[in-house]
Enzyme design. Sequence first.
Site, PDB file in Angstrom:
ATOM      1  CE  LYS A 174     -28.234  -3.619  93.291  1.00 41.97           C
ATOM      2  NZ  LYS A 174     -27.829  -4.459  94.292  1.00 41.97           N
ATOM      3  CB  THR A 206     -26.957 -14.796  91.924  1.00 39.66           C
ATOM      4  OG1 THR A 206     -28.270 -15.358  92.258  1.00 39.66           O
ATOM      5  CG2 THR A 206     -26.580 -15.019  90.521  1.00 39.66           C
ATOM      6  N   GLY A 208     -25.507 -13.056  97.443  1.00 35.62           N
ATOM      7  CA  GLY A 208     -24.613 -12.024  97.918  1.00 35.62           C
ATOM      8  C   GLY A 208     -24.163 -10.986  96.844  1.00 35.62           C
ATOM      9  CB  THR A 209     -25.285 -10.605  93.303  1.00 33.61           C
ATOM     10  OG1 THR A 209     -25.374 -12.017  93.023  1.00 33.61           O
ATOM     11  CG2 THR A 209     -24.988  -9.717  92.256  1.00 33.61           C
ATOM     12  N   GLY A 210     -25.641  -8.388  95.606  1.00 29.53           N
ATOM     13  CA  GLY A 210     -25.704  -6.811  95.899  1.00 29.53           C
ATOM     14  C   GLY A 210     -24.921  -6.725  96.947  1.00 29.53           C
ATOM     15  CB  CYS A 211     -23.489  -8.207 100.069  1.00 32.23           C
ATOM     16  SG  CYS A 211     -25.078  -8.580 100.657  1.00 32.23           S
TER      17      CYS A 211
END
Length: 265
Positions: A174, A206, A208-211
């Site tokens: 990412k 942002t 919790g973006t990856g989760c």
Amino acid sequence: MVPKALTIAGSDSGGGAGIQADLKTFTAFKVFGMSAITSITAQNTLGVFEIYDLPPETVQKQIDVVCEDIGVDAAKTGMLSNADIISAVAESIIKNNITKLVVDPVMRAKSGDPLLKPEAEEALIKKILPLATVITPNIPEAEALTKRSIRNLKDMKEAAKYIMDYGPKSVLIKGGHLEGKYSIDILYNGSEFYEFGADRVYTKNTHGTGCTYSSAITSMLAWGYDIITSIDVAKRYITEAIRQSFGIGKGHGPLNHFVRVEGMP
């Protein structure tokens, strides 16, 4: 029948990341969500204040009983904070023949707090990555996995090739941490590269973006979509969730998991 997805991750008491974000995302994609909690965190938008890791056998039991009774169409891993938990999770994934697995190599929280102990990195690489349908590191995580600096798309592609040697079926790096008005993610499947881009959204919200991104991919895989379509829809979903994020808390606020984009089930 409704698709079933399992998240194997830590609990975020603030509700913006971890298990809570995963289950919200599954629901947004009309997937029945299930969970195996690995760690309990005392956490809010400002940071992580305490972490309690559950016993590995308890983590394993959660996975096993869900698989035995309900079944799992796709699963994802998030926070796996120590080597014993990683070993237990890997054993259960193999035992229960979970073939669609998204691995979000959670190493640090948005606030910078460490979520993966250094000694657990080797276990993650050796035991979890070879089981992954796709691994979804951000730039700092990809740098940790490759011990290389990543400054541009060329570096991202080289890093993807490097991580591919650990055994996953595909690697999605990412690009959100790079600068520029356009955010580009790179997927490598062992033979070809694919780019997934979107206009960068400038906001502090942002958390919790990856989760959420990895859960969206998991949801699409649970529905039976291929990896390219799954990432394409997930990328548009995560971008809109950031764009319409909530100003909750005093730090990095959570995303808006209620959004809809074209291609969602």
